[in-house]
Design a protein around this motif. Structure first.
Motif, PDB file in Angstrom:
ATOM      1  N   ASP A  49      -6.856   1.904  -2.372  1.00  0.00           N
ATOM      2  CA  ASP A  49      -7.806   0.790  -2.271  1.00  0.00           C
ATOM      3  C   ASP A  49      -8.539   0.580  -3.585  1.00  0.00           C
ATOM      4  OD1 ASP A  49      -6.988   0.595   0.256  1.00  0.00           O
ATOM      5  OD2 ASP A  49      -8.822   1.328   1.204  1.00  0.00           O
TER       6      ASP A  49
ATOM      7  N   GLY B 146       0.829  -1.209   0.000  1.00  0.00           N
ATOM      8  CA  GLY B 146       0.000   0.000   0.000  1.00  0.00           C
ATOM      9  C   GLY B 146       0.857   1.250   0.000  1.00  0.00           C
TER      10      GLY B 146
ATOM     11  N   ALA C 124      -8.705  -4.649  -1.392  1.00  0.00           N
ATOM     12  CA  ALA C 124      -8.157  -3.557  -0.587  1.00  0.00           C
ATOM     13  C   ALA C 124      -7.444  -4.080   0.659  1.00  0.00           C
ATOM     14  CB  ALA C 124      -9.278  -2.610  -0.181  1.00  0.00           C
TER      15      ALA C 124
ATOM     16  N   THR D 150      -3.438  -4.283   0.854  1.00  0.00           N
ATOM     17  CA  THR D 150      -2.502  -3.159   0.942  1.00  0.00           C
ATOM     18  C   THR D 150      -1.586  -3.248   2.148  1.00  0.00           C
ATOM     19  OG1 THR D 150      -4.184  -1.914   2.104  1.00  0.00           O
ATOM     20  CG2 THR D 150      -4.011  -1.541  -0.247  1.00  0.00           C
TER      21      THR D 150
END
Lengths: 671, 469
Positions: free
Chosen positions: A486, A462, A496, A499
């Motif tokens: 995301d 992420g 998502a 991440t």
């Protein structure tokens, strides 16, 4: 009569285990196969399926001390190899079974001459010494097609090119006059034209010596051109075995079929490629059903609970699938359930060139001596011009070392060009510097070849994706950027939740998706993809190609697609430019270049690509020698020393652009 | 009221401790840092040597809490005068060890001095004999136990106490672990004893029990004997050796603290920026490397000595004076020893700057400082760590060598190097006084061996090349 019938090599239920205890991996689990004298047996499968482990277990070369053969027998003639003492195995290795490895660069000892390395085998297995051995070394070098054998025998590995080194490896393997040659991905590290040379050499040698070849590969094209029989391996087991013709005309196992369907091809341009969802299951578990069940489109609930047996499916063919079991009641195959969808029609945005490169040159100085003065230049890129219209894809094709990647980095100003102009959206990038260039960087992005090394292993994915956004000031605060990250993950087919993980927790295909998400994060208009699928398996490659195509259709991206894989080009590109030694030799619409190549180099390149259509009747144009060094390119046309159609004038001057409009070819044949 | 004294080295030691504590908390949240450390502590040898090292560190830290006691009979108008003796918490803890001084040499466990003296008897006659010690073995005269029996009794008592405490710790540990894993204490006890736990608790407990045995032996025996004898001026050698731990640890760690900023900054910048910056850094460390280090150290220490001698008003106590010399020794050792790490880091950054993830960061327009701190630094930290741990034992030994040559720590400071230096004359005596050298050797050997074993484990866990297996 009895000995004639006896197979050369027979594996019975061989199982291999790596490690101990609960985490032990079984990369080979009950493999049985036979190889007859003089035949070519291809073992095909994706990475991590246990192909190499099978080969290593035959020679008892499993990694020590973790690996061992836990069950089964390996019969070479009437000798049982798993029962032999280590000292007796040395009599087998190199003498009766030889092996060549994927990476010729690391398989040769760098401090011994190649002649010595071949002579070592002769001394070991044939007790040849002195003159006799030296003569035999020259014979072998001749046999593997090394010109000027006497001089080459005294050279060291670093003085030879990759193709030459692989020939030396073959010469070493042949020195023991083996009955069986195991070739583990022998051409994967080589370019297509060199690959064609090496494969042709193997075929020729096989005809002369009647040795059997066990060819381990992941390339269906090579199998089609070389093999007599084919075995497909999946998750440590053979799932299908057939003669070549049966396999290519009528593959039975759903996995084999998927492999064919996921190959990119010009005929599949308008549709999404078939993909295999999921990944190869980890091999440290006990399987209670079919190992492919989770990813199989043809399976039904029975497959998850019953281990399939080995069923004959006609003559010369057998498969490990419940669908081949005559005793079972099988439901019809449901329509495509794996979510493959055809691509939305592409909307071409306003016309005009997004990128216009003229006469780009990147020269690297060569420093020598105490004062490091410049003694010469490597002409990595030497006058390349290309245009990419908005929303379209240009493929840049060529062998390794021809300067493709340097073009890409030169355009992005990751390497500063020596000369020439790069106009991006009517801004001259070569003139930009410092802050001005830094701000423009969001418009053009790079996707690297190796998804394993292009992410910092110590950052969460992420953060990796967010970093570029933060640097470019996209999104007002961290929360906004996080939301965008995301969303990007969803867009490239991840979730998502991913991440918060580190790169090593992902498979190669997933990592390449993250790299794509990272590039997309800054809303680029141009993405330069440097062989984004060459480190991936075929089925994963299909996923990435689908994703790239879909993103182009929805976001209107332009791609510069750098590759050596021509089937990918035919599937993805609009135009194609062929590069040879720092210059573009031919450029045109993809259909015209691939179907009616003009430049002799393009023709040779196209003919060298292994084709999965057996007996397609094409003639392989064999190129002599290797790519010349870019520090001292040949005079005149760079290609003329290797060109089958060279004319006297080719050595005089570099040809201008000839050929039809919109399809320039730099060759005097068309002047 | 006591007056706390914070010496320069104390401040730096506590700064370093703080950094380590902060790092530990930071690392707990980062799996990629935590994983290799967990690998380190899974090895039995590493766990045992870590316990030994921690024991040394504990002594060193306790010995770094300095203060001065007020003098008796304070002056008028409420002003308090303080003693010139700077004590540490460790000194207070070991109590009698420090204060029980004899006249001169005495052998380990002796009850009489090592040299004959003229003794005047009550009837006025004089004889030459070995006079009894002022502190050791006095209790033997009151009761009528034989010395050997007494030593044996006290040792057995210590063994008993150590085993008892060890068993108590085992029981407590299994209780805590069992609660954490939601299992019964009995189960956990069996797991630990059969060494089935991920962290080798049995080894750790065994090492701890061994250390406890030493502690109890010290309590029971060292209070009534000089277990390692006394030196020329009658100080207890065991006490001196324990006090030397702080010096050894300081040299090993503070030197690192001094050199790290140089090495990391210069190395990474040289490798990342290349060009003339690289040339300058290379010239600096090549030049520094060509000067003999001992020469450089001797020159600067001698200069400092002159400075201290000329400015006595700057230092209130002798401890402060020797402390500043120790600090400068660390600094000068640091300046001469950063080149190796710097060269390693330069090479690694040269390699990393071509890595694709760095190129990717450049193509996003990420700033240079950020690339260095976010991408390069975390990826060279394993090299830094391995070098630091490996260098530690070398530096401890270097202190001994330098003090022996006479350019090490202040002669008044307790250090193994000074003990060895003193042993030069002791070994020339007849009969030989061997215990100072032996104790310095034993303590140094234990510390360096533990550090080396631990650094091996750290290298194995962090070096990507050895991690493959």
């Amino acid at each position: 009569m009895e000995t004639m019938k006896q197979p050369l090599l027979r594996l019975e239920n061989v199982s291999v285990q790596l490690g101990h205890g609960d985490n032990a991996i079984r990369p080979v689990d009950g493999v049985s196969l036979t190889i007859q004298r003089g035949e070519t047996f291809a073992l095909l499968g994706e990475s991590g399926c246990g192909k190499s482990m099978t080969a290593l277990s035959i020679l008892r070369l499993l990694p020590q001390p973790v690996g061992r053969i836990t069950a089964g027998n390996v019969w070479l003639g009437d000798e049982e190899l798993t029962a032999l003492a280590e000292s007796d195995m040395r009599r087998i290795r190199g003498r009766r079974i030889s092996m060549i490895f994927q990476e010729p660069m690391t398989s040769l000892n760098p401090v011994l001459t190649v002649g010595d390395q071949i002579a070592e085998v002769l001394k070991q297995h044939h007790r040849m010494k002195g003159r006799v051995a030296a003569d035999r070394v020259l014979e072998l070098l001749d046999a593997v097609g090394i010109p000027d054998a006497r001089r080459r025998a005294g050279e060291y590995p670093h003085q030879l090119s990759g193709g030459m080194k692989q020939r030396i490896m073959i010469a070493i393997a042949l020195a023991g006059e083996p009955d069986l040659l195991i070739a583990d991905e022998p051409t994967t590290a080589l370019d297509v034209t060199i690959q064609a040379q090496v494969l042709e050499l193997l075929q020729k040698l096989q005809q002369e010596t009647r040795m059997a070849i066990m060819l381990i590969t992941h390339d269906l094209g090579i199998v089609a051109g070389m093999a007599d029989r084919v075995a497909i391996m999946y998750a440590g087991q053979l799932v299908e075995e057939a003669s070549r013709d049966r396999f290519f005309s009528n593959a039975q196992h759903p996995y084999s079929r998927k492999l064919f369907e996921s190959l990119p091809d010009v005929r599949k341009r308008d549709q999404a490629l078939a993909t295999i969802p999921g990944t190869v299951p980890s091999l440290n578990q006990e399987f209670s059903g079919c190992r492919f069940a989770e990813r199989c489109a043809a399976g039904w609930d029975y497959c998850a609970t019953h281990v399939p047996a080995w069923h004959a499916a006609g003559e010369d063919q057998a498969t490990r699938c419940h669908r081949a079991d005559p005793a079972l009641d099988k439901p019809a195959i449901s329509a495509r359930v794996d979510g493959d969808k055809d691509h939305a029609a592409r909307q071409l945005p306003a016309s005009g060139n997004l990128l216009d490169v003229t006469d780009l040159k990147v020269h690297f100085p060569i420093h020598k001596g105490v004062f490091r003065h410049v003694t010469g230049h490597v002409f990595a890129v030497d006058g390349v011009s290309l245009q990419i219209p908005r929303g379209s894809t240009l493929a840049l094709v060529g062998e390794s070392g021809c300067g493709k990647t340097t073009v890409g980095k030169g355009i992005l100003q990751l390497i500063r060009p020596t000369a020439g102009s790069v106009r991006f959206d009517d801004i001259e990038l070569t003139q930009l510097a410092g802050e001005a260039l830094r701000k423009r960087r969001s418009d053009f992005q790079f996707i690297f070849q190796d998804p394993y090394s292009s992410m910092n292993p110590r950052m969460m994915v992420g953060d990796i994706v967010e970093e570029g956004m933060a640097a470019q000031g996209i999104g007002n605060n961290k929360i906004e950027r996080r939301a965008r990250v995301d969303q990007l993950f969803e867009q490239v087919g991840l979730s998502a939740e991913h991440t918060q993980r580190y790169p090593h927790e992902f498979s190669g295909g997933q990592r390449q998706r993250i790299c794509i998400a990272r590039a997309l994060a800054v809303d680029p208009q141009l993405v330069i993809c440097d062989e984004p699928t060459s480190a991936l398996d075929v089925s994963v490659q299909a996923q990435i190609l689908n994703l790239l195509k879909e993103l182009q259709n929805t976001l209107g991206l332009s791609y510069l697609f750098i590759t050596h894989n021509l089937s990918v080009v035919s599937y993805l590109a609009d135009r194609v430019a062929v590069m040879y030694l720092g210059r573009i030799v031919e450029e045109g619409p993809v259909a015209r270049v691939l179907e009616d190549p003009q430049h002799p180099y393009t023709r040779a390149l196209l003919s060298a690509v292994p084709d999965i259509e057996p007996d397609s009747g094409r003639e392989v144009i064999r190129l002599a020698g290797d790519l010349p060094s870019p520090s001292s390119p040949p005079t005149g046309c760079h290609f003329h020393p290797r060109c089958p159609q060279a004319m006297p004038q080719c050595a005089q001057a570099y040809p201008d652009n000839f050929g039809a409009p919109g399809h320039p070819v730099r060759c005097f044949l068309y002047s | 009221m006591i007056m706390p004294v914070i010496l320069w080295t104390d401040a730096l030691v506590f700064l370093l401790t703080l950094v380590v504590v902060v790092f530990v908390f930071y690392a707990r949240s980062k799996p990629h840092i935590r994983a290799p450390w967990q690998r380190v502590f899974r090895g039995r040898v590493a766990a045992a040597s870590a316990v030994v090292l921690l024991a040394f560190v504990l002594v060193g830290l306790l010995d770094s809490l300095h203060f001065r006691l007020p003098l008796e009979g304070n002056g008028h108008n409420g002003e308090i005068h303080y003693s010139v003796d700077v004590l540490s918490v460790f000194d207070v803890l070991v109590g009698p060890l420090r204060s029980q001084e004899e006249k001169t040499y005495s052998a380990p466990f002796a009850t009489h001095l090592f040299a004959k003296e003229s003794v005047e008897h009550a009837d006025g006659s004089k004889t030459r004999e070995f006079p009894p010690l002022a502190h050791a073995g006095r209790h033997l005269q009151k009761s009528s136990t034989v010395k050997h029996v007494d030593i044996l009794q006290r040792s057995l008592a210590s063994l008993f106490e150590a085993l008892l405490t060890g068993a108590l710790m085992l029981w407590l540990l299994s209780g805590v672990l069992a609660r954490r894993a939601a299992r019964s204490t009995r189960d956990m006890l069996r797991e630990i004893l059969l060494q089935r736990t991920v962290i080798p608790w049995r080894t750790i407990l065994a090492t701890l029990t061994l250390l406890l045995l030493l502690v109890f032996l010290s309590i029971n025996l060292a209070s009534v004997y000089h277990v390692l004898g006394t030196d020329k001026v009658g100080q207890d050698v065991y006490y001196l050796s324990l006090k030397s731990i702080r010096t050894g640890l300081l040299i090993g760690t503070l030197t690192t603290l001094v050199m790290l900023p140089f090495a990391i900054f210069m190395g990474i910048v040289a490798g990342y920026a290349r060009g003339w910056i690289d040339d300058v850094v290379q010239y600096i460390y090549t030049t520094l490397n060509s000067i003999p280090h001992v020469l450089l150290i001797a020159a600067s220490i001698l200069m400092l000595q002159v400075y201290i001698a000329n400015h006595p008003e700057l230092f209130e106590t002798t401890v402060e004076r020797s402390d500043i010399r120790l600090l400068f020794l660390c600094i000068i050792l640091g300046i001469t020893s950063w080149t190796g790490l710097c060269r390693l880091l330069r090479g690694e950054s040269l390699k990393l700057r071509e890595a694709e993830y760095i190129q990717a960061a450049v193509s996003f327009g990420v700033a240079h400082t950020r690339i260095i701190t976010r991408h390069i630094l975390p990826n060279v930290m394993h090299i830094v760590l391995i070098t630091v741990v490996l260098d530690f034992s070398g530096l401890v030994l270097a202190e001994a060598v330098l003090s022996y040559v006479g350019v090490g720590v202040d002669p008044t400071m307790n250090s193994w190097g000074n003990m060895i230096n003193g042993a030069r004359l002791e070994m020339a005596r007849e009969p030989v006084v061997w215990w100072s050298l032996l104790s310095a050797f034993l303590f140094m050997f234990t510390l360096v061996l533990a550090a080396n074993l631990f650094s091996d484990a750290v290298r194995d866990a962090f070096d990507p090349r050895t991690r493959e297996r």
